[in-house]
Motif scaffolding. Structure first.
Motif, PDB file in Angstrom:
ATOM      1  N   GLU A 437       0.829  -1.196   0.000  1.00  0.00           N
ATOM      2  CA  GLU A 437       0.000   0.000   0.000  1.00  0.00           C
ATOM      3  C   GLU A 437       0.865   1.248   0.000  1.00  0.00           C
ATOM      4  OE1 GLU A 437      -4.221  -1.078   2.170  1.00  0.00           O
ATOM      5  OE2 GLU A 437      -2.593  -0.269   3.400  1.00  0.00           O
ATOM      6  N   THR A 439       0.496   5.644   0.366  1.00  0.00           N
ATOM      7  CA  THR A 439      -0.381   6.666   0.937  1.00  0.00           C
ATOM      8  C   THR A 439      -0.462   7.845  -0.010  1.00  0.00           C
ATOM      9  OG1 THR A 439       0.247   6.004   3.177  1.00  0.00           O
ATOM     10  CG2 THR A 439      -0.818   8.143   2.916  1.00  0.00           C
ATOM     11  N   SER A 440      -1.670   8.157  -0.473  1.00  0.00           N
ATOM     12  CA  SER A 440      -1.857   9.235  -1.430  1.00  0.00           C
ATOM     13  C   SER A 440      -1.873  10.595  -0.740  1.00  0.00           C
ATOM     14  CB  SER A 440      -3.140   9.015  -2.222  1.00  0.00           C
ATOM     15  OG  SER A 440      -3.202   9.901  -3.329  1.00  0.00           O
ATOM     16  N   ASP A 442      -4.146  12.654  -0.015  1.00  0.00           N
ATOM     17  CA  ASP A 442      -5.210  12.914   0.960  1.00  0.00           C
ATOM     18  C   ASP A 442      -5.225  11.893   2.086  1.00  0.00           C
ATOM     19  OD1 ASP A 442      -6.111  10.696  -0.401  1.00  0.00           O
ATOM     20  OD2 ASP A 442      -8.119  11.487  -0.799  1.00  0.00           O
ATOM     21  N   THR A 444      -5.366   8.590   1.768  1.00  0.00           N
ATOM     22  CA  THR A 444      -5.993   7.326   1.391  1.00  0.00           C
ATOM     23  C   THR A 444      -4.932   6.284   1.045  1.00  0.00           C
ATOM     24  OG1 THR A 444      -7.943   8.469   0.548  1.00  0.00           O
ATOM     25  CG2 THR A 444      -7.587   6.218  -0.232  1.00  0.00           C
ATOM     26  N   LYS A 445      -5.155   5.047   1.529  1.00  0.00           N
ATOM     27  CA  LYS A 445      -4.250   3.951   1.224  1.00  0.00           C
ATOM     28  C   LYS A 445      -4.578   3.383  -0.154  1.00  0.00           C
ATOM     29  CE  LYS A 445      -2.172   4.085   5.225  1.00  0.00           C
ATOM     30  NZ  LYS A 445      -0.761   4.538   5.340  1.00  0.00           N
ATOM     31  N   ILE A 446      -3.569   3.329  -1.006  1.00  0.00           N
ATOM     32  CA  ILE A 446      -3.729   2.859  -2.381  1.00  0.00           C
ATOM     33  C   ILE A 446      -3.005   1.521  -2.522  1.00  0.00           C
ATOM     34  CG2 ILE A 446      -3.390   3.399  -4.815  1.00  0.00           C
ATOM     35  CD1 ILE A 446      -5.215   5.362  -3.272  1.00  0.00           C
ATOM     36  N   ARG A 501      -7.482   5.205  -7.743  1.00  0.00           N
ATOM     37  CA  ARG A 501      -8.878   5.617  -7.885  1.00  0.00           C
ATOM     38  C   ARG A 501      -9.201   5.942  -9.346  1.00  0.00           C
ATOM     39  NH1 ARG A 501      -8.982   9.318  -2.483  1.00  0.00           N
ATOM     40  NH2 ARG A 501      -6.737   9.260  -2.926  1.00  0.00           N
ATOM     41  N   TRP A 510     -15.095   4.307  -5.510  1.00  0.00           N
ATOM     42  CA  TRP A 510     -13.674   4.368  -5.857  1.00  0.00           C
ATOM     43  C   TRP A 510     -13.495   5.051  -7.214  1.00  0.00           C
ATOM     44  CZ3 TRP A 510      -9.833   3.772  -2.610  1.00  0.00           C
ATOM     45  CH2 TRP A 510      -8.549   3.476  -3.053  1.00  0.00           C
ATOM     46  N   ALA A 513     -14.575   8.986  -7.011  1.00  0.00           N
ATOM     47  CA  ALA A 513     -13.640   9.848  -6.280  1.00  0.00           C
ATOM     48  C   ALA A 513     -12.757  10.648  -7.224  1.00  0.00           C
ATOM     49  CB  ALA A 513     -12.775   9.013  -5.342  1.00  0.00           C
ATOM     50  N   ASP A 525      -2.541   9.508  -6.734  1.00  0.00           N
ATOM     51  CA  ASP A 525      -2.469   8.094  -6.325  1.00  0.00           C
ATOM     52  C   ASP A 525      -1.330   7.389  -7.046  1.00  0.00           C
ATOM     53  OD1 ASP A 525      -4.732   8.545  -4.818  1.00  0.00           O
ATOM     54  OD2 ASP A 525      -6.062   7.270  -6.014  1.00  0.00           O
TER      55      ASP A 525
END
Length: 703
Positions: A437, A439-440, A442, A444-446, A501, A510, A513, A525
């Motif tokens: 994963e 981290t983007s 914002d 959010t875990k990608i 996303r 998803w 977004a 992302d």
């Protein structure tokens, strides 16, 4: 090393001071094709000088034409049909065998239609685009043929019993048509009827009923959409019990549509949400997939769910419906697909980007009984062809290092039989697959997958390719790629696939977004995944390359400009790059639901003015030297985007590779030799940029 400068001043420069390359939008003009041929020659000269090119080409062609590939089956006319291409059949043959024979190691095939021979006889560059056969006999079929691979096709009636095109049968001229059987003597046709009958997206918006033997001009109109729609598309929903429901879908934009049912009293609107689709029918249950919440009769069905409607209710009063829930997603679930057999509803889902397959049986109380099909975990799973005359269905499983396996299942009993497995096409010994994963911007875990050798030193020196799509609610899941394995992983490279996303990996939310002017988060992302690969020291900017096609090609163009510090190689394939003129190029107007409409929305215009790759190239910038690939016959995104982007890079003195296949449609080639060449050029480029010059020499592109 930059491509050769076009010294001829554009005739349209004065009229288009902000876009001096409008002339490259004239797809087949002599001037444009001279430009294409000159740049192709330069790229071919450079990359074919690398001794790795020929090795890559030979291996790619051998993989594409290998006799031990799985011949993917289709249930049809009581037999198994397959479309097959190899070095003897470059454009392919449509062939058949029995199910019992298909199960054997070496089936005996009968050729039904030879596309190479047909093209030679008719002097056309035919590409097979599929067949639609009349239920329930499945003897008469509508064959779609494309000239060179473009989306536009001709449609001809073919008789499987005689093995010939039907004399005097249905024969529709070249167009981006949507055609379906109504009965043996009538078609429902949406096409270019010869007047001003196409939408601004280039698709038809008028549906007519065409009778056997009737001239196109005499067909009777049954439905009319709007000029500003994406298009209208007739269809016939059928089930194994013999129920039939003729429909017309009016696509308002790429994601919003209205569905009407055709009755004796004309077309009547079906009261389902605009972001919902009829996905099939089982035993009189009309199956609907939802991409938005649906509140009806005081009950809300969540976006991403599957519901059913009683066919009798749909026919009696399509404006007042009473849906019942079949399947609803959990927080990490997503719907991937819906299929049907004679008595079963089949649903493919993702659970944290891992495949699950389910068989549902309608129960007498109006509910559904679910059974999960027992297949290996941690793989991509999907339904292949299904049989509406039985409950048999083919299932497909694959992973990054797991060769594709084909199963035959009885969807009623859950029995599963392995039918065929692809032999290993590359050496996967020592390879591992990780799901990580990033981290983007914002928080959010990608999630993303990475395939690499278990023993790689974490020193940033592993040549790595990163791919993503990031749009249209398309999920990216693990898959077995012979080309990636043989031409990259075997040579010590790593491969990563990002679930950014814009896709559908975690359902409609998803995707939404990153819609329209929210799209920067998609690009953040992707950059976050690149940064994470570097932070983990799997690779480094010097050894990190990225690639993507179509909407993924747009992603590559944006990433090259916004984050040139992260990559040393960028392959931009059949791309969208001029987002200001997208609605005026090929089918671009049809995707304004995804990107926003710069013609009517000031916010969309403002966003793309600062984001569109073509408009945001800068003189003197330190971009990675990209490999820009497109095809002349691409009537979906069009070659214009790639051409203009390359021309502007050339004007600015920025280095690039450019290659345009003169056939191929929206893909890598019209036959396996063309595709092998595209793959060889692309991987040679990546090797030069990320692995360095070949042993014993300097690659031309590495100078």
């Amino acid at each position: 090393m930059a491509q050769t400068k076009d010294s001829t001043a554009p005739a349209s420069a004065a009229a288009n001071p902000d876009d001096p390359y409008i002339w490259l939008e004239e797809v087949r003009s002599d001037r444009a094709m001279d430009w294409v041929n000159a740049h192709n020659a330069e790229t071919v000269k450079r990359l074919e000088a690398d001794p790795r090119y020929q090795v890559n080409y030979d291996e790619a062609l051998a993989l594409a034409g290998a006799k031990d590939r799985i011949p993917m089956p289709s249930f049809l006319n009581g037999e198994i049909y397959n479309f097959w291409q190899d070095e003897e059949h470059l454009r392919g043959i449509w062939r058949k065998t029995s199910l019992a024979d298909y199960r054997t190691a070496d089936p005996s095939w009968t050729t039904v239609l030879d596309i190479d021979a047909l093209g030679k006889a008719e002097g056309k560059s035919w590409v097979f685009k599929g067949a639609d056969c009349l239920e329930p006999e499945e003897r008469l079929c509508l064959i779609s043929l494309s000239d060179g691979g473009e989306d536009a096709t001709v449609t001809r009636e073919f008789d499987l019993q005689t093995g010939r095109f039907v004399d005097g049968g249905f024969d529709l001229p070249r167009a981006k048509s949507a055609v379906t059987w109504e009965d043996q003597d009538h078609l429902l046709v949406a096409t270019d009827w010869g007047g001003d009958d196409l939408t601004t997206s280039g698709y038809p918006y008028i549906v007519k009923r065409l009778a056997r033997g009737q001239a196109m001009a005499d067909a009777v109109e049954v439905y009319r959409g709007e000029k500003d729609d994406v298009g209208v598309f007739p269809g016939m929903v059928q089930d194994g019990s013999g129920n039939r429901l003729p429909t017309v879908v009016r696509a308002i934009d790429f994601f919003h549509s209205t569905t009407s049912v055709l009755t004796e009293d004309g077309a009547k609107a079906l009261a389902i949400p605009e972001k919902a689709n009829i996905a099939g029918m089982v035993d009189g249950h009309v199956i609907v997939s939802l991409d938005e919440d649906w509140t009806v009769n005081g009950k809300t069905f969540a976006a991403g769910s599957v519901v059913d409607l009683a066919l009798a209710d749909v026919k009696a009063d399509p404006a007042n419906l009473a849906p019942h829930l079949v399947w609803a997603p959990g927080p990490r679930d997503a719907l991937e697909g819906v299929s049907t057999t004679q008595d079963r509803l089949l649903i493919a889902t993702l659970e944290n980007v891992r495949g699950r397959l389910w068989s549902y049986a309608p129960s007498r109380d109006g509910g559904w009984k679910a059974m999960q099909l027992d297949l290996p975990d941690n793989l991509s799973l999907g339904f292949g062809s299904t049989d509406e005359k039985s409950d048999e269905a083919f299932l497909v499983a694959s992973g990054f290092t797991t060769p594709t396996t084909l199963y035959l299942s009885n969807a009623a009993t859950g029995e599963i039989e392995e039918v065929k497995s692809l032999p290993a096409k590359f050496d996967a010994e020592g390879l591992v697959v990780e799901q990580l994963e990033a981290t983007s911007s914002d928080g959010t875990k990608i999630p993303y997958f990475v395939v690499h050798r278990k023993d790689i030193p974490l020193d940033g020196n592993t040549p790595t390719l990163l791919n993503a799509y990031g749009g249209f609610q398309v999920s990216q899941t693990p898959y077995y790629s012979s080309n990636i394995g043989k031409l990259w992983l075997e040579r010590g490279g790593a491969f990563a696939l990002a679930n950014i996303r814009g896709g559908g990996e975690f359902g409609p939310a998803w995707h939404e977004a990153g819609l329209g002017t929210k799209r920067q988060i998609i690009y953040d992302d992707f950059a976050a995944v690149g940064e994470d690969l570097i932070a983990r020291k799997i690779t480094s900017p010097k050894h990190l390359g990225i690639f993507g096609g179509s909407n993924g090609g747009l992603l590559m163009g944006v990433e090259m400009i916004q984050r040139p510090d992260l990559w040393n190689a960028v392959a931009i394939q059949v791309p969208l790059l001029d987002m200001i003129r997208i609605s005026k190029i090929a089918a671009g107007a049809s995707w304004q639901g995804e990107y926003g409409n710069v013609n009517t929305d000031p916010e969309a215009m403002a966003f793309w003015q600062k984001t569109s790759p073509y408009q945001n190239l800068e003189r003197g910038a330190d971009y990675p030297e990209p490999f820009i690939f497109t095809t002349t016959k691409d009537d979906r995104t069009g070659p214009q985007h790639a051409r203009k982007f390359a021309a502007r890079m050339e004007e600015y003195g920025l280095p690039f590779y450019y290659y345009e296949n003169t056939e191929g449609g929206h893909g890598s080639g019209a036959d396996i030799k063309q595709s092998a060449r595209t793959n060889a050029l692309t991987y040679t480029y990546f090797m030069e940029k990320l692995m360095g010059p070949p042993a014993g020499g300097t690659g031309e592109g590495a100078k």
